[in-house]
Scaffold this active site. Structure first.
Site, PDB file in Angstrom:
ATOM      1  N   HIS A  75       0.826  -1.225   0.000  1.00 30.55           N
ATOM      2  CA  HIS A  75       0.000   0.000   0.000  1.00 30.55           C
ATOM      3  C   HIS A  75       0.853   1.266   0.000  1.00 30.55           C
ATOM      4  CE1 HIS A  75      -3.870  -2.084   0.908  1.00 30.55           C
ATOM      5  NE2 HIS A  75      -3.066  -2.947   1.467  1.00 30.55           N
TER       6      HIS A  75
ATOM      7  N   ASN B 296     -10.422  -2.833   2.372  1.00 31.33           N
ATOM      8  CA  ASN B 296     -10.102  -2.828   0.946  1.00 31.33           C
ATOM      9  C   ASN B 296     -11.361  -2.573   0.127  1.00 31.33           C
ATOM     10  OD1 ASN B 296      -7.365  -3.352   1.196  1.00 31.33           O
ATOM     11  ND2 ASN B 296      -7.559  -5.557   0.864  1.00 31.33           N
TER      12      ASN B 296
ATOM     13  N   HIS C 109      -4.151   0.985  11.831  1.00 32.68           N
ATOM     14  CA  HIS C 109      -3.952  -0.292  12.521  1.00 32.68           C
ATOM     15  C   HIS C 109      -5.316  -0.915  12.819  1.00 32.68           C
ATOM     16  CE1 HIS C 109      -2.698  -3.399  15.064  1.00 32.68           C
ATOM     17  NE2 HIS C 109      -1.997  -2.758  15.972  1.00 32.68           N
TER      18      HIS C 109
HETATM   19 FE1  HDE Z   1      -2.523  -4.767   5.426  1.00 33.06          FE
HETATM   20  N1  HDE Z   1      -0.723  -3.974   5.895  1.00 33.06           N
HETATM   21  N2  HDE Z   1      -1.839  -6.599   5.952  1.00 33.06           N
HETATM   22  N3  HDE Z   1      -4.257  -5.641   4.809  1.00 33.06           N
HETATM   23  N4  HDE Z   1      -3.195  -3.013   4.843  1.00 33.06           N
HETATM   24  C1  HDE Z   1      -0.367  -2.691   5.750  1.00 33.06           C
HETATM   25  O1  HDE Z   1       0.728  -1.418   7.388  1.00 33.06           O
HETATM   26  C2  HDE Z   1      -0.736  -6.837   6.669  1.00 33.06           C
HETATM   27  C3  HDE Z   1      -4.574  -6.963   4.848  1.00 33.06           C
HETATM   28  C4  HDE Z   1      -4.458  -2.705   4.430  1.00 33.06           C
HETATM   29  O2  HDE Z   1      -3.310   3.523   4.001  1.00 33.06           O
HETATM   30  C5  HDE Z   1       0.961  -2.372   6.380  1.00 33.06           C
HETATM   31  O3  HDE Z   1       1.035   0.778   7.806  1.00 33.06           O
HETATM   32  C6  HDE Z   1      -0.650  -8.227   7.023  1.00 33.06           C
HETATM   33  C7  HDE Z   1      -5.970  -7.173   4.595  1.00 33.06           C
HETATM   34  C8  HDE Z   1      -4.535  -1.312   4.055  1.00 33.06           C
HETATM   35  O4  HDE Z   1      -1.673   3.360   5.450  1.00 33.06           O
HETATM   36  C9  HDE Z   1       1.394  -3.710   6.986  1.00 33.06           C
HETATM   37  C10 HDE Z   1      -1.751  -8.816   6.465  1.00 33.06           C
HETATM   38  C11 HDE Z   1      -6.484  -5.917   4.381  1.00 33.06           C
HETATM   39  C12 HDE Z   1      -3.266  -0.806   4.288  1.00 33.06           C
HETATM   40  C13 HDE Z   1       0.239  -4.610   6.609  1.00 33.06           C
HETATM   41  C14 HDE Z   1      -2.494  -7.791   5.797  1.00 33.06           C
HETATM   42  C15 HDE Z   1      -5.403  -4.980   4.515  1.00 33.06           C
HETATM   43  C16 HDE Z   1      -2.456  -1.882   4.785  1.00 33.06           C
HETATM   44  C17 HDE Z   1       1.938  -1.695   5.458  1.00 33.06           C
HETATM   45  C18 HDE Z   1      -2.141 -10.264   6.506  1.00 33.06           C
HETATM   46  C19 HDE Z   1      -7.922  -5.535   4.041  1.00 33.06           C
HETATM   47  C20 HDE Z   1      -2.794   0.608   4.023  1.00 33.06           C
HETATM   48  C21 HDE Z   1       2.057  -0.263   5.945  1.00 33.06           C
HETATM   49  C22 HDE Z   1      -2.230 -10.810   7.805  1.00 33.06           C
HETATM   50  C23 HDE Z   1      -8.854  -5.835   5.114  1.00 33.06           C
HETATM   51  C24 HDE Z   1      -3.076   1.491   5.187  1.00 33.06           C
HETATM   52  C25 HDE Z   1       1.237  -0.208   7.127  1.00 33.06           C
HETATM   53  C26 HDE Z   1      -2.649   2.911   4.858  1.00 33.06           C
HETATM   54  C27 HDE Z   1      -1.125  -1.736   5.167  1.00 33.06           C
HETATM   55  C28 HDE Z   1       0.200  -5.878   7.005  1.00 33.06           C
HETATM   56  C29 HDE Z   1      -3.663  -8.064   5.052  1.00 33.06           C
HETATM   57  C30 HDE Z   1      -5.606  -3.569   4.336  1.00 33.06           C
HETATM   58  C31 HDE Z   1       2.733  -4.256   6.541  1.00 33.06           C
HETATM   59  C32 HDE Z   1       0.454  -8.867   7.823  1.00 33.06           C
HETATM   60  C33 HDE Z   1      -6.727  -8.496   4.597  1.00 33.06           C
HETATM   61  C34 HDE Z   1      -5.762  -0.578   3.523  1.00 33.06           C
HETATM   62  O5  HDE Z   1       1.490  -3.640   8.374  1.00 33.06           O
END
Ligand code: HDE
Length: 727
Positions: A91, A164, A355
């Protein structure tokens, strides 16, 4: 501190005032303390020493070496050297805006969350939209899932709904997330391709992970190439809990429903927009807000009683499944309005830290194994990205509710804690800060019973990987199905290794035989039902058979809510309309159409071979907004071709103008032409309801139908004819 007047710079020129004239909220006001606009100031160092010469470094003689003692040079360069922070691991590419949320009626029966009780209360929000795979500078139009992250600054603390624009995910368990991301990111040896899944490592992984098949159907659909952030749905994805004052809990799925409906572009447009305007979505959001056309969504909830937890064919804890809206209707409970652009991209959009673990009382987690892993990841990643444990003190991340605790120190600490007791219990601080009882707003985790062995396993129903993929496919309209087939042919056609392509087409037979056959046709692959192990994500000592997909039961009825064909199509608001013109254009026709489009909320722009003023056919003048060289019809939703024989003749001779019209035709957009303008229209338009033709004197009569055609978004019925157009 900001002030909102137009000001004079010290050199006497007028400068634009800061944005504080724009809508405010409790959070926006709180940010005022950190705004600095430099107006009527003298240049200083970071230590506030006034700088006399910012043009020359200190040297030993005019032609001599620079001197180490030049603290002004050193400070400036050092700061510059450290201006970048790591981009988000996923992202990375995003755009954000401020806004407000209000609930329609008190939701006390379902939840004790304070921000969901009072319809008069406007809760400030900051919302960031993003793509997942590309890096910060990549194109907005990548085929990808879009992030839809909302930070609610509630009176009880921050609640982040980090979702999402697609309601399901690729994988079921957090432990597979790094694998997924490594697979989709550019290949490690040459870092190709940027922001694209059409490469071997992604499809290698996917073709061995049947649990991703439902998500793959969504990502290969046009949902993955939105027309605008403002025209996307949003989903919390995981099942959460709502808990009321009495401690009663219910399961909930969160939805965002865009007021303008869900609309997408075509893949051919996406490819071209990526070249013409890679900032297309970011710009669209920015411009809509600046124009006062505030983007809006309704918050929806699907509520499921705890006793019904096991009554579905799928597991509510499985993030690769959705709850069909026809089974559990979405109740619309409130409205989100984005009404103000950030003042500084880095300070706000880049430094905001979301978060899914930021909860307020009245909302709680479930055991969804993907959500559980996320609860660890988001703070962890900020420690690297934002450099330490005090990122909650960065202005954009600060709650509007007060923060009091015994956390102390660390890199970049801002708060000056004056209390001597930084521990609890204490007597010298009078026991403060004291814990809050439930009735005082203290967060109490919902007591969920657990009596189970500690195992590395998944729920039985998690293994039905295909039923909902099939449901999605069968719920699509014919044009949507065509686009999924083309997307798969594009993606798999890019692969270097034929065996991955074949394995993927084989996997598609389990979603739908017809789909696999159609995809295979364009790839020269004969679909073969897989006979060996489908799922290679099996523990070393696990029984592979136990890990293979098991279909619960094939869906028999489509879910109309899954098709964009059934979305809102009743408004032309914010749609961009190109008016193609040259010298000799009928200026009255241009003026009338512009006026009528504007009153319908659309945004007309005059495009011509050159900038400046055009000579009108009747002696008037028409101001040109953009030159043909700088735009393309892919950046517009519709095209109007006004009359004036000289204008039409000039445009007919201009390859750029001809391409402009052909592309609009090919991409199924609304077209209107009056007088000689009709000469620019391609052949074969007679029965096309989205092509309106009349005399220059009939513009006012024609405009309402044109506006209706724009509101319908696209005339997909034209697609077959469009494919024959070389553009
Ligand atoms: Fe994320 N995801 N994600 N994700 N995600 C990040 O956090 C992660 C997942 C989502 O505009 C990171 O600050 C793991 C699902 C959005 O700043 C990180 C897993 C969904 C955003 C991270 C998922 C999301 C992130 C990268 C699987 C939809 C952007 C930077 C367990 C429900 C937020 C950050 C923004 C961002 C980890 C799966 C949505 C690396 C480990 C499912 C919208 O922490």
């Amino acid at each position: 501190m900001a002030n909102d007047k137009r000001r004079k710079k010290s050199n006497g020129t007028r400068v634009e005032g800061p944005v504080s004239r724009k809508p405010a909220s409790e959070k926006v006001d709180a940010l005022d303390a950190f705004r600095e606009d430099g107006a009527e100031t003298r240049l200083t160092t970071d230590q506030a020493v006034r700088i006399n010469d910012d043009q020359n470094s200190l040297k030993a003689g005019p032609r001599g070496p620079s001197l180490l003692e030049d603290f002004i040079l050193r400070e400036k360069i050092t700061h510059f050297d450290h201006e970048r922070i790591p981009e988000r691991a996923v992202h990375a590419r995003g755009a954000a805006a401020h806004g407000v949320f209000h609930v329609y009626k008190p939701m006390g029966r379902l939840t004790r969350a304070a921000f969901l009780q009072d319809p008069a209360k406007k809760t400030p929000v900051f919302v960031r939209f993003s793509t997942v795979a590309g890096s910060r500078g990549s194109s907005d139009l990548a085929r990808d899932v879009r992030g839809f992250a909302v930070k609610f600054y509630t009176d009880e603390g921050n609640f982040d709904l980090v979702g999402n624009n697609i309601p399901v995910f690729f994988i079921q368990d957090a432990v597979k997330f790094p694998d997924l991301v490594h697979a989709v990111k550019p290949e490690p040896h040459n870092e190709i391709p940027q922001a694209a899944s059409a490469h071997d490592t992604f499809w290698d992984f996917i073709s061995l992970m049947p649990e991703s098949m439902h998500m793959i159907m969504w990502v290969m659909s046009d949902r993955a190439i939105p027309r605008s952030f403002r025209m996307m749905e949003g989903f919390g994805v995981h099942t959460f809990r709502l808990v009321n004052e009495r401690g009663e809990a219910r399961f909930v799925k969160f939805h965002w429903k865009p007021v303008l409906g869900v609309h997408s572009v075509l893949w051919d447009e996406a490819l071209k927009i990526s070249g013409k305007d890679p900032d297309f979505h970011r710009r669209d959001l920015w411009e809509a807000i600046e124009a006062g056309a505030f983007p809006e969504w309704e918050l929806g909830v699907q509520v499921i009683e705890e006793k019904d937890e096991n009554s579905f064919d799928f597991d509510l804890l499985d993030p690769t499944k959705l709850v069909p809206e026809e089974m559990v209707p979405v109740q619309r409970i409130g409205r989100l309005t984005l009404n103000r652009n950030p003042d500084n991209f880095f300070a706000e959009t880049e430094q905001v830290a979301f978060h899914p673990g930021h909860l307020v009382p009245g909302i709680d987690f479930t055991n969804d194994p993907l959500l559980q892993g996320r609860l660890f990841s988001y703070t962890d990643t900020q420690l690297t990205r934002l450099g330490g444990p005090n990122f909650h003190e960065i202005p954009i991340n600060r709650p509007v509710a007060p923060v009091h605790n015994n956390q102390r120190d660390g890199l970049m600490r801002q708060t000056i804690n004056v209390a001597r007791a930084a521990y609890h219990p204490n007597s010298i601080g009078g026991g403060c800060p004291v814990q809050a009882g439930r009735r005082e707003g203290g967060f109490v985790s919902h007591p969920v019973g657990i009596n189970a062995p500690k195992v590395r396993q998944r729920g039985e129903k998690f293994f039905d990987h295909f039923s909902q993929a099939t449901l999605f496919w069968m719920s699509q309209s014919d044009p949507e199905k065509d686009h999924i087939v083309s997307a798969l042919q594009f993606e798999l056609g890019k692969l270097e290794r034929p065996e991955i392509r074949e394995r993927m087409v084989g996997m598609l037979t389990l979603v739908d035989e017809g789909l696999a056959t159609r995809v295979g046709e364009g790839l020269g692959v004969k679909p073969q039902r897989p006979d060996g192990l489908l799922n290679l994500s099996v523990p070393a000592d696990g029984d592979p058979k136990a890990y293979q997909p098991r279909r619960a039961k094939a869906p028999t009825r489509p879910s109309p809510a899954l098709s964009m064909a059934n979305t809102v199509k009743d408004t032309a608001k914010t749609r961009k309309v190109a008016i193609l013109a040259a010298d000799g254009v009928d200026e009255a026709a241009v003026a009338t159409m512009s006026r009528l489009l504007t009153s319908a909320g659309a945004v007309p722009k005059v495009i011509a071979p050159r900038l400046g003023l055009l000579r009108g056919a009747h002696g008037g003048a028409v101001k040109v907004d953009m030159s043909l060289a700088t735009v393309g019809s892919v950046l517009f939703d519709a095209v109007y071709l006004p009359g004036g024989p000289q204008s039409a003749a000039t445009l007919e001779e201009d390859a750029g103008a001809v391409l402009f019209v052909r592309e609009a035709f090919k991409h199924c957009k609304a077209l209107a032409a009056t007088g000689a303008g009709a000469e620019l229209l391609p052949e074969g338009r007679s029965a096309d309801q989205a092509i309106l033709v009349g005399e220059d004197t009939q513009v006012a009569k024609l405009a309402p139908d044109f506006i209706l055609a724009i509101a319908r978004h696209r005339n997909w019925g034209r697609e077959a004819a469009g494919r024959r157009v070389p553009a």
